[in-house]
Each structure stands twice: as C-alpha cells, then as structure tokens.
Scaffold this active site. Sequence first.
Site, PDB file in Angstrom:
ATOM      1  CD  GLU A  89      -2.486  -0.896   2.813  1.00 19.31           C
ATOM      2  OE1 GLU A  89      -3.289  -1.767   3.111  1.00 19.31           O
ATOM      3  OE2 GLU A  89      -2.240   0.088   3.538  1.00 19.31           O
ATOM      4  CB  CYS A 102       2.259   7.151   3.789  1.00 20.20           C
ATOM      5  SG  CYS A 102       2.585   5.823   4.934  1.00 20.20           S
ATOM      6  CB  CYS A 109       5.464  -5.857   8.844  1.00 21.76           C
ATOM      7  SG  CYS A 109       6.640  -5.183  10.045  1.00 21.76           S
ATOM      8  CB  CYS A 113       2.735  -3.710  15.952  1.00 20.27           C
ATOM      9  SG  CYS A 113       4.450  -3.190  15.774  1.00 20.27           S
ATOM     10  CB  CYS A 116       0.036  -2.934  12.834  1.00 26.53           C
ATOM     11  SG  CYS A 116       0.576  -2.842  11.136  1.00 26.53           S
ATOM     12  CB  CYS A 330      -0.225   0.402   8.571  1.00 27.30           C
ATOM     13  SG  CYS A 330       1.081  -0.641   8.041  1.00 27.30           S
TER      14      CYS A 330
HETATM   15  S1  SF4 Z   1       3.246  -1.006  12.838  1.00 31.92           S
HETATM   16 FE1  SF4 Z   1       2.864  -2.688  11.400  1.00 31.92          FE
HETATM   17  S2  SF4 Z   1       4.201  -2.299   9.656  1.00 31.92           S
HETATM   18 FE2  SF4 Z   1       4.943  -1.029  11.370  1.00 31.92          FE
HETATM   19  S3  SF4 Z   1       6.475  -2.302  12.378  1.00 31.92           S
HETATM   20 FE3  SF4 Z   1       4.554  -2.742  13.457  1.00 31.92          FE
HETATM   21  S4  SF4 Z   1       3.723  -4.542  12.371  1.00 31.92           S
HETATM   22 FE4  SF4 Z   1       5.308  -3.664  11.065  1.00 31.92          FE
END
Ligand code: SF4
Length: 344
Positions: A89, A102, A109, A113, A116, A330
């Site tokens: 994205e 962005c 990833c 997190c 996210c 995100c």
């Molecule tokens: S916020 Fe999402 S994209 Fe950013 S580091 Fe954490 S898991 Fe990865």
Amino acid sequence: MNLVGASRAELATLLHDLDPRPYRVAQVYQWLTRRLAGSLDEMTNLPKALRESLADRSVIRDPEALEVRRGGEGTAKFAFAYPDGAVVEAVAMPMEGHTTLCLSSQAGCAVGCVFCVTGILGAGRNLTGGEIFGQYRVIMRQEGLVGAPVNVVFMGMGEPLLNLPGITRAVELLAETVSPRRITVSTAGIVPGLAKLAALERRPKLAVSLNATTQEQRERLMPIAARWPLEDLLAALRAFPLERGRRITFEYVMLAGINDSLDDARRLPRLLRGIPCKVNLIPLNPDEQYLAGLAAPDEATISAFAGVLAAAHMNVTVRWSKGRDVAAACGQLRGQVIRERAAP
Ligand code: SF4
C-alpha cells in the site's frame, strides 16, 4: 534490466557501449528520477537510435496500481502489485502547502505489532529501492504532482530498518527531488539499524513508533521489544546524531484501556527527557476483522492525555486519521484487496 531504481553507476554501465558520455548518463538519470518518465519515448532529448538501443536492453517498469481509493479529504490510497504477486500500500495525503506520501518498504511485516493489520497478516519480502521508488513515481504521475512539493514518510507496510539497502537506495533516488529534510523513516525500534541510519551521509528524519511507557506494556503490544528493550532503544536515540533544529518524532498509537491512562501520560515525558522530540498521538484506526477487541479511546481521554504532555512542555499533536473511509491504517486496504482477489 529495469531502469526504475537504477543508480548512476548502473546506468553508466548500461550505456557504456552505446553512448558513454557522462552527460548522457545524467540525462537518463534525470528523466527517471526527476521527470519520472514512464517510457523511453518520453526522453525526447536522447537520439532516437539511442532510445531504440536502450529499449532492446532495458524496460521501465513501475508497480501496477491495482486499486486507488479516494477519501473525502483528497486522500488517495493505492494498492500496488509487483510482478511476483507481492501487494503493498501507499497513500497520498494533501496537507497545507504540500502533499505527504506514505510509502511501504516491505510486502508485509515480521515485527507483529498487535494493533497493525500488516503485522497481523505477517511477514513479506523486502522491496528493492527501485520497487519503493516505483510507488513514488506512479503516485506523483497519477496525482499530477510532478514538480510539486511533497514530503515522504516510510510509515507504510514494513519495518524500514530491516530493509536498509532498499531504503538507502530509495532515499538516494528520492533525494533528486525531495530533500532528506522532507523524508522521514519510521521504525518500531530496531536498535542496530539506528546506528546504520545514523551513519548515512544524507540522513532522513527519524520517527519512532513507541506506543508504550513501560517495557512490559511495550512487549505486549510490540513483540520486537523483547529483542530490543525500551532502555536500549532510548539509549540509542539519545546517541542519535540530530542535525540542527531536527527532532525525533515519537508515534503513540492510542488503545482504549491499554496505554491511554494518565499514569502513562505522566511517565512519557520522564521517559523521553533529554531527547529533542515531539509526540504524535494516533487514535487507533479500528478494524473489526483483524483488530477485534481493540478500540481508540474517546476524545475526552485523548485530550486529557495530550493535556498532561502539554503541561510537561512537550510538543504534542493528535493525528486524527485522514481518510478512514479509504481504509487508511497500515495494511487495511491490502487486506481487503487480498481478500477480494482470493474471493471466487
Ligand atoms: S506497525 Fe505494522 S508495519 Fe509497522 S512495524 Fe509494526 S507490524 Fe510492522
């Protein structure tokens, strides 16, 4: 060879037996990085024979914009596909006097997190510098922004400091038109990557996704904190060389009942003492499917939290999400696009 992402040295090698004069290399590089040419035919100051020879040996290939969703405030969110099927994205957000883009640095990833969608969907490969730069090229052309002032933030999918070769090349290509002062790399706190970023000659600005005020809380929200503890992260940030007038931005995704207490607000200024910084409070962008059970605090809680920081003389802003209607957080659009593609 794909010319998008090529360095000057790589172009010089390509042109070596066609027309090795330095100004030819500079011309092709400028067409690709400044004027964002989408085809060799656009390079009208090159002789036709040279363009034809280049066409035999190279292509100009940008990622395919699978989908563009537009929000009420002029926000445009892109889902891009690469030839191997990777989908990422990128977002263009009109601001006062400029547009902020962005971009994503990885096609997924591994940091994980819990707030996210990208993290929930899991790891993906690193993008090359050219693939990252391709997102910029397509958005700039498609949104009519070529030549207009833009800021670039690496806050899309992926952890930029786990893809330093890609980010370094992308920043080098971007720096033809965007000053590193207008480029921000946002990290979840990869401590060894900070030292490498600090060593770059032309350093972009730094943002850190903090989201917690204790080690325990941070580990629960960001599993990567177990590997690189808060204490080590803050020590690395205190040692990070900042150009005059620059500050580190701390992002703090606000989660109701988890990290939004007044105790958290009081701990934050103590934690960041001595670091020139500003704090961006980001109320969670909810997602019923992927982030079930997580919610943003109500406005009164957010205001009270911000008030404590302001009273402690911190520079604090609340970033109300631009373009919730276009799945702006995100990973959300990618999640939807992947679901739609997988649907019969
Ligand atoms: S916020 Fe999402 S994209 Fe950013 S580091 Fe954490 S898991 Fe990865």
